[in-house]
Design a protein around this motif. Structure first.
Motif, PDB file in Angstrom:
ATOM      1  N   ILE A 205      46.254  17.809 -14.263  1.00 51.69           N
ATOM      2  CA  ILE A 205      47.718  17.782 -14.231  1.00 51.69           C
ATOM      3  C   ILE A 205      48.290  17.418 -15.591  1.00 51.69           C
ATOM      4  N   TRP A 206      47.676  16.445 -16.267  1.00 50.54           N
ATOM      5  CA  TRP A 206      48.153  16.087 -17.599  1.00 50.54           C
ATOM      6  C   TRP A 206      47.960  17.242 -18.580  1.00 50.54           C
ATOM      7  N   SER A 207      46.872  17.973 -18.424  1.00 53.02           N
ATOM      8  CA  SER A 207      46.648  19.140 -19.277  1.00 53.02           C
ATOM      9  C   SER A 207      47.714  20.207 -19.040  1.00 53.02           C
ATOM     10  N   ILE A 208      48.064  20.411 -17.775  1.00 45.54           N
ATOM     11  CA  ILE A 208      49.107  21.395 -17.444  1.00 45.54           C
ATOM     12  C   ILE A 208      50.454  20.950 -17.987  1.00 45.54           C
ATOM     13  N   VAL A 209      50.786  19.671 -17.821  1.00 46.29           N
ATOM     14  CA  VAL A 209      52.061  19.145 -18.333  1.00 46.29           C
ATOM     15  C   VAL A 209      52.139  19.309 -19.844  1.00 46.29           C
ATOM     16  N   GLY A 210      51.026  19.024 -20.532  1.00 44.57           N
ATOM     17  CA  GLY A 210      51.015  19.192 -21.984  1.00 44.57           C
ATOM     18  C   GLY A 210      51.259  20.625 -22.407  1.00 44.57           C
ATOM     19  N   ALA A 211      50.630  21.565 -21.699  1.00 50.82           N
ATOM     20  CA  ALA A 211      50.816  22.980 -22.042  1.00 50.82           C
ATOM     21  C   ALA A 211      52.245  23.445 -21.765  1.00 50.82           C
ATOM     22  N   LEU A 212      52.831  22.972 -20.670  1.00 44.88           N
ATOM     23  CA  LEU A 212      54.161  23.453 -20.281  1.00 44.88           C
ATOM     24  C   LEU A 212      55.281  22.836 -21.107  1.00 44.88           C
TER      25      LEU A 212
ATOM     26  N   LEU B 275      50.862  27.322 -14.559  1.00 43.65           N
ATOM     27  CA  LEU B 275      51.630  27.215 -13.319  1.00 43.65           C
ATOM     28  C   LEU B 275      50.785  27.643 -12.122  1.00 43.65           C
ATOM     29  N   TYR B 276      50.003  28.711 -12.301  1.00 41.61           N
ATOM     30  CA  TYR B 276      49.109  29.172 -11.241  1.00 41.61           C
ATOM     31  C   TYR B 276      48.066  28.099 -10.918  1.00 41.61           C
ATOM     32  N   ARG B 277      47.532  27.467 -11.956  1.00 49.87           N
ATOM     33  CA  ARG B 277      46.560  26.398 -11.766  1.00 49.87           C
ATOM     34  C   ARG B 277      47.173  25.229 -10.998  1.00 49.87           C
ATOM     35  N   LEU B 278      48.424  24.905 -11.288  1.00 50.11           N
ATOM     36  CA  LEU B 278      49.088  23.812 -10.592  1.00 50.11           C
ATOM     37  C   LEU B 278      49.273  24.145  -9.116  1.00 50.11           C
ATOM     38  N   VAL B 279      49.624  25.397  -8.817  1.00 49.88           N
ATOM     39  CA  VAL B 279      49.778  25.817  -7.427  1.00 49.88           C
ATOM     40  C   VAL B 279      48.441  25.755  -6.695  1.00 49.88           C
ATOM     41  N   VAL B 280      47.375  26.198  -7.357  1.00 46.56           N
ATOM     42  CA  VAL B 280      46.037  26.165  -6.741  1.00 46.56           C
ATOM     43  C   VAL B 280      45.623  24.740  -6.423  1.00 46.56           C
ATOM     44  N   ILE B 281      45.841  23.817  -7.356  1.00 47.34           N
ATOM     45  CA  ILE B 281      45.471  22.419  -7.129  1.00 47.34           C
ATOM     46  C   ILE B 281      46.259  21.848  -5.960  1.00 47.34           C
ATOM     47  N   SER B 282      47.562  22.154  -5.911  1.00 46.87           N
ATOM     48  CA  SER B 282      48.397  21.640  -4.823  1.00 46.87           C
ATOM     49  C   SER B 282      47.958  22.197  -3.467  1.00 46.87           C
ATOM     50  N   MET B 283      47.683  23.505  -3.397  1.00 50.54           N
ATOM     51  CA  MET B 283      47.262  24.107  -2.127  1.00 50.54           C
ATOM     52  C   MET B 283      45.895  23.597  -1.698  1.00 50.54           C
ATOM     53  N   ASP B 284      44.988  23.426  -2.672  1.00 50.83           N
ATOM     54  CA  ASP B 284      43.658  22.911  -2.349  1.00 50.83           C
ATOM     55  C   ASP B 284      43.740  21.494  -1.820  1.00 50.83           C
ATOM     56  N   SER B 285      44.598  20.687  -2.422  1.00 51.14           N
ATOM     57  CA  SER B 285      44.751  19.307  -1.964  1.00 51.14           C
ATOM     58  C   SER B 285      45.327  19.260  -0.557  1.00 51.14           C
ATOM     59  N   ARG B 286      46.290  20.130  -0.269  1.00 50.42           N
ATOM     60  CA  ARG B 286      46.880  20.160   1.067  1.00 50.42           C
ATOM     61  C   ARG B 286      45.874  20.617   2.112  1.00 50.42           C
ATOM     62  N   SER B 287      45.057  21.627   1.767  1.00 45.27           N
ATOM     63  CA  SER B 287      44.078  22.123   2.732  1.00 45.27           C
ATOM     64  C   SER B 287      43.032  21.064   3.036  1.00 45.27           C
ATOM     65  N   ARG B 288      42.617  20.301   2.020  1.00 47.94           N
ATOM     66  CA  ARG B 288      41.643  19.231   2.257  1.00 47.94           C
ATOM     67  C   ARG B 288      42.251  18.123   3.106  1.00 47.94           C
ATOM     68  N   ALA B 289      43.532  17.816   2.820  1.00 46.58           N
ATOM     69  CA  ALA B 289      44.197  16.790   3.630  1.00 46.58           C
ATOM     70  C   ALA B 289      44.334  17.250   5.081  1.00 46.58           C
ATOM     71  N   GLY B 290      44.596  18.560   5.274  1.00 47.25           N
ATOM     72  CA  GLY B 290      44.707  19.092   6.631  1.00 47.25           C
ATOM     73  C   GLY B 290      43.390  19.025   7.377  1.00 47.25           C
TER      74      GLY B 290
ATOM     75  N   VAL C  77      43.492   9.716  -1.172  1.00 43.19           N
ATOM     76  CA  VAL C  77      43.741   9.668  -2.608  1.00 43.19           C
ATOM     77  C   VAL C  77      44.828  10.673  -2.954  1.00 43.19           C
ATOM     78  N   SER C  78      45.784  10.241  -3.747  1.00 45.57           N
ATOM     79  CA  SER C  78      46.915  11.098  -4.074  1.00 45.57           C
ATOM     80  C   SER C  78      46.481  12.253  -4.953  1.00 45.57           C
ATOM     81  N   LEU C  79      47.335  13.290  -4.998  1.00 45.81           N
ATOM     82  CA  LEU C  79      47.060  14.464  -5.824  1.00 45.81           C
ATOM     83  C   LEU C  79      46.972  14.093  -7.296  1.00 45.81           C
ATOM     84  N   LEU C  80      47.876  13.227  -7.758  1.00 43.16           N
ATOM     85  CA  LEU C  80      47.880  12.832  -9.172  1.00 43.16           C
ATOM     86  C   LEU C  80      46.636  12.043  -9.528  1.00 43.16           C
ATOM     87  N   ALA C  81      46.187  11.168  -8.621  1.00 48.56           N
ATOM     88  CA  ALA C  81      45.002  10.360  -8.905  1.00 48.56           C
ATOM     89  C   ALA C  81      43.740  11.209  -8.933  1.00 48.56           C
TER      90      ALA C  81
END
Length: 329
Positions: free
Chosen positions: A259-266, A306-321, A249-253
């Motif tokens: 992610i939409w909440s982060i985009v709205g804030a930024l 931005l920190y939350r976005l980095v955490v989500i991305s790193m968590d997704s990569r670690s799970r994929a690994g 499952v993709s990160l966006l899905a």
């Protein structure tokens, strides 16, 4: 089984009343805004802004006929069309107020019980006045209220009605009551931030800063247009089932709500608010304690997102690994 058609009929009637009442409130508040514009401009042609009600009326007919009054899951046309009808009036009133900056010494801000009583008190002795005399007295009462009080009241009414209206509108397909409650709580916090931005920043505008007024109103309009969107909680179930979701499952899905909440804030709220406040301090040379506080607050929100976005991305990569490291049998 005879009670089933009666239950369905009651449900349809409830949805019909909710849908029509909400849109009637939208039109009423927009009508007050148009009346105020025509009143301060002394020009009846501004009543032509009422044509902006037509799309809302058409949307109501189409929604009642094709969807039994139910709203959509990701987007609310009724709220969007309400904003389209009220935003032009607020723009005109704000620009007129900044151009006519001379404060009437007789006007009253509704910032205390005493001022409110002073505004209401002339009506207590109306007694046996004729209709024309009553309207004349009411017109005098309207004149005693400061223009910025009228504008603030319209800002507050629009924000409150967006929240209450979304609550009253029938649920769209696939939207649960839990998701609606989350969305309403997000709306309350968003509305408070927007009202604080407009009221605080507009009070900093000087007589020679007309460009700043346009910038503030443009950012305010952008921030208001997030209310018709319901993507912040639209996929909460997928986000909470992270452990059981397949690694493909993709990160966006998987984290679409976050992610939409982060985009709205930024890009819609805190990011633009931060840029405007930094511009006010650096370019327009306006500086005071509350401006610094809210600037720091917007900076922290942007940084944390931005920190939350980095955490989500790193968590997704670690799970994929971890998923790819499991040997296939």
């Amino acid at each position: 089984m005879d009670h089933l058609p009666a239950t369905v009929s009651k449900m349809w009637m409830f949805k019909f009343i909710s849908a029509t009442t909400t849109r009637a409130l939208f039109i009423l508040v927009s009508l007050v805004g148009i009346w105020r514009v025509a009143w301060v401009k002394h020009d009846a042609t501004y009543w032509l802004l009422a044509v902006l009600f037509l799309p809302l009326l058409l949307e109501m007919v189409v929604t009642l006929k094709s969807r039994n009054g139910r709203d959509y899951k990701w987007f609310s046309p009724a709220i969007f069309l309400f904003l389209i009808s009220i935003i032009p009036s607020i723009w005109i009133l704000e620009l007129h107020h900044q151009q006519e900056k001379a404060i009437n010494p007789q006007c009253k801000n509704l910032d205390s019980w005493q001022n409110l009583l002073n505004v209401i008190s002339p009506n207590e002795t109306l007694g046996n006045l004729t209709a024309q005399g009553y309207l004349s007295s009411l017109n005098q009462v309207f004149k005693t209220i400061c223009p910025n009080a009228w504008i603030l009241a319209l800002h507050q009414s629009a924000l409150l009605l967006v929240i209450v209206g979304r609550w009253l509108l029938p649920l769209g397909g696939g939207v649960t009551r839990d998701e609606l409650s989350q969305l309403l709580l997000i709306f309350v916090g968003t509305a408070a931030d927007i009202l604080e931005f407009t009221s605080e920043t507009m009070s900093d505008v000087k007589d020679n800063s007309q460009h700043l007024v346009y910038i503030i109103l443009a950012v305010w309009t952008l921030s208001m247009l997030q209310f018709p969107l319901h993507v912040a909680v639209g996929n909460s179930k997928a986000d909470t089932d992270g452990e059981e979701a397949p690694s493909e499952v993709s990160l966006l899905a998987k984290h679409s709500a976050d992610i939409w909440s982060i985009v709205g804030a930024l890009f819609i709220q805190d990011g633009p608010f931060l840029v405007v406040r930094l511009t006010v301090m650096t370019y327009f040379q306006i500086f005071h304690q509350m401006l610094v506080f809210f600037t720091i607050k917007n900076f922290l929100v942007v940084t944390l997102n931005l920190y939350r976005l980095v955490v989500i991305s790193m968590d997704s990569r670690s799970r994929a690994g971890r998923g790819s490291a499991i040997p296939s049998v």
